[in-house]
Design a protein around this motif. Structure first.
Motif, short mmCIF file in Angstrom:
data_model
loop_
_atom_site.label_atom_id
_atom_site.label_comp_id
_atom_site.label_asym_id
_atom_site.label_seq_id
_atom_site.Cartn_x
_atom_site.Cartn_y
_atom_site.Cartn_z
N UNK A 39 0.81 -1.23 0.00
CA UNK A 39 0.00 0.00 0.00
C UNK A 39 0.84 1.27 0.00
N UNK A 40 2.03 1.21 0.59
CA UNK A 40 2.89 2.39 0.66
C UNK A 40 3.42 2.80 -0.71
N UNK A 41 3.27 1.94 -1.72
CA UNK A 41 3.73 2.26 -3.08
C UNK A 41 2.59 2.68 -4.00
N UNK A 42 1.43 2.94 -3.43
CA UNK A 42 0.25 3.30 -4.22
C UNK A 42 0.50 4.52 -5.10
N UNK A 43 1.18 5.53 -4.58
CA UNK A 43 1.43 6.76 -5.32
C UNK A 43 2.91 6.89 -5.72
N UNK A 44 3.61 5.79 -5.69
CA UNK A 44 5.02 5.76 -6.07
C UNK A 44 5.11 5.62 -7.59
N UNK A 45 5.57 6.66 -8.27
CA UNK A 45 5.59 6.64 -9.73
C UNK A 45 6.44 5.51 -10.28
N UNK A 46 7.46 5.09 -9.56
CA UNK A 46 8.31 4.00 -10.03
C UNK A 46 7.59 2.66 -9.97
N UNK A 47 6.42 2.62 -9.35
CA UNK A 47 5.63 1.40 -9.27
C UNK A 47 4.45 1.41 -10.24
N UNK A 48 4.33 2.45 -11.05
CA UNK A 48 3.17 2.61 -11.93
C UNK A 48 3.54 2.38 -13.39
N UNK A 49 2.57 1.88 -14.15
CA UNK A 49 2.74 1.69 -15.59
C UNK A 49 1.35 1.75 -16.23
N UNK A 50 1.33 1.93 -17.54
CA UNK A 50 0.06 1.95 -18.29
C UNK A 50 -0.16 0.57 -18.89
N UNK A 51 -1.30 -0.03 -18.54
CA UNK A 51 -1.63 -1.37 -19.01
C UNK A 51 -2.90 -1.32 -19.86
N UNK A 52 -2.99 -2.20 -20.84
CA UNK A 52 -4.15 -2.24 -21.72
C UNK A 52 -5.44 -2.54 -20.96
N UNK A 53 -6.52 -2.10 -21.51
CA UNK A 53 -7.89 -2.29 -21.06
C UNK A 53 -8.30 -1.26 -20.02
#
Length: 246
Positions: free
Chosen positions: A79-93
């Protein structure tokens, strides 16, 4: 799966939210749901991904399927990585188009279900020691793409890496009926054009460049498949014209 080089921070609002990260799954879910700046973050993610889905390399916009923001390490686990940009990516759908996609599978008589971030396996707890992330620099080496549209573990992997590749393919449903059909179509198109260029003594390097190099910060779908298809030619083209994609 191609390696994604993270760029920037996702914007002021995401940075601000990450200064006080959620500590529980419930808090992460609640705060992410009420975060009103997702579109701006998604635009940043798609720009650094050249508009490709982080897992499947599908150009989801070509199919009017949209994208969603994917937490590589699930919110429920970290949960602590919810707003961590290094944990985010754009996925299809796009989450709002899931029903339409399901109906499409039925209409086209395609086996399988959702894939990528919406795959059933990815919705559950993920073994991050086995999971191969597109943020992992050497992620492409784990997978091979076949002419019939399948994705399989690469041949030269040791036993542990083969296990990781199989786990990731199954978890993300990367061998779904829909993706296999789309990859097979793309392979057939590449093969036809390649053969035509050889028959007419045309420049194959130029063909590879057209299929591999970005246009207006956008790549053609299935970049890694295309790179494997052209082999040595692809490596030469990328080294010369787009080393940032290597």
């Amino acid at each position: 799966m191609r390696h994604i080089t993270k760029q920037g921070s996702g914007g002021h609002h995401l940075q601000k939210a990450h200064l006080r990260p959620p500590q529980t799954n419930r808090e992460a879910t609640s705060r992410w749901r009420s975060f009103n700046h997702k579109q701006k973050v998604l635009e940043s993610l798609l720009a650094e991904q050249y508009q490709l889905c982080c897992y499947s390399e599908l150009r989801s916009d070509h199919h009017e399927l949209g994208y969603h923001i994917e937490h590589i390490e699930n919110k429920g686990q970290a949960p602590q990585r919810t707003f961590d940009y290094t944990n985010l990516a754009a996925s299809a759908l796009d989450s709002d188009r899931l029903r339409a996609f399901k109906d499409r599978l039925v209409q086209e008589n395609l086996p399988g279900d959702f894939f990528g971030g919406h795959a059933q396996g990815k919705q559950q707890s993920v073994d991050m020691q086995r999971f191969i992330s597109p943020h992992q620099h050497d992620c492409a080496r784990f997978f091979a793409y076949l002419s019939d549209g399948r994705i399989v573990p690469a041949e030269n992997l040791n036993e542990w890496d083969q296990e990781r590749a199989r786990y990731t393919i199954d978890l993300l449903n990367l061998d779904s009926g829909f993706l296999k059909v789309e990859r097979q179509k793309w392979w057939s198109e590449l093969e036809q054009l390649f053969d035509e260029h050889l028959d007419k003594d045309m420049d194959v390097d130029c063909l590879a460049a057209i299929d591999l190099l970005p246009t207006a910060q956008r790549l053609n779908p299935f970049f890694t498949l295309t790179r494997q298809f052209f082999g040595r030619i692809a490596e030469q083209v990328l080294q010369q014209d787009a080393p940032e994609l290597l």
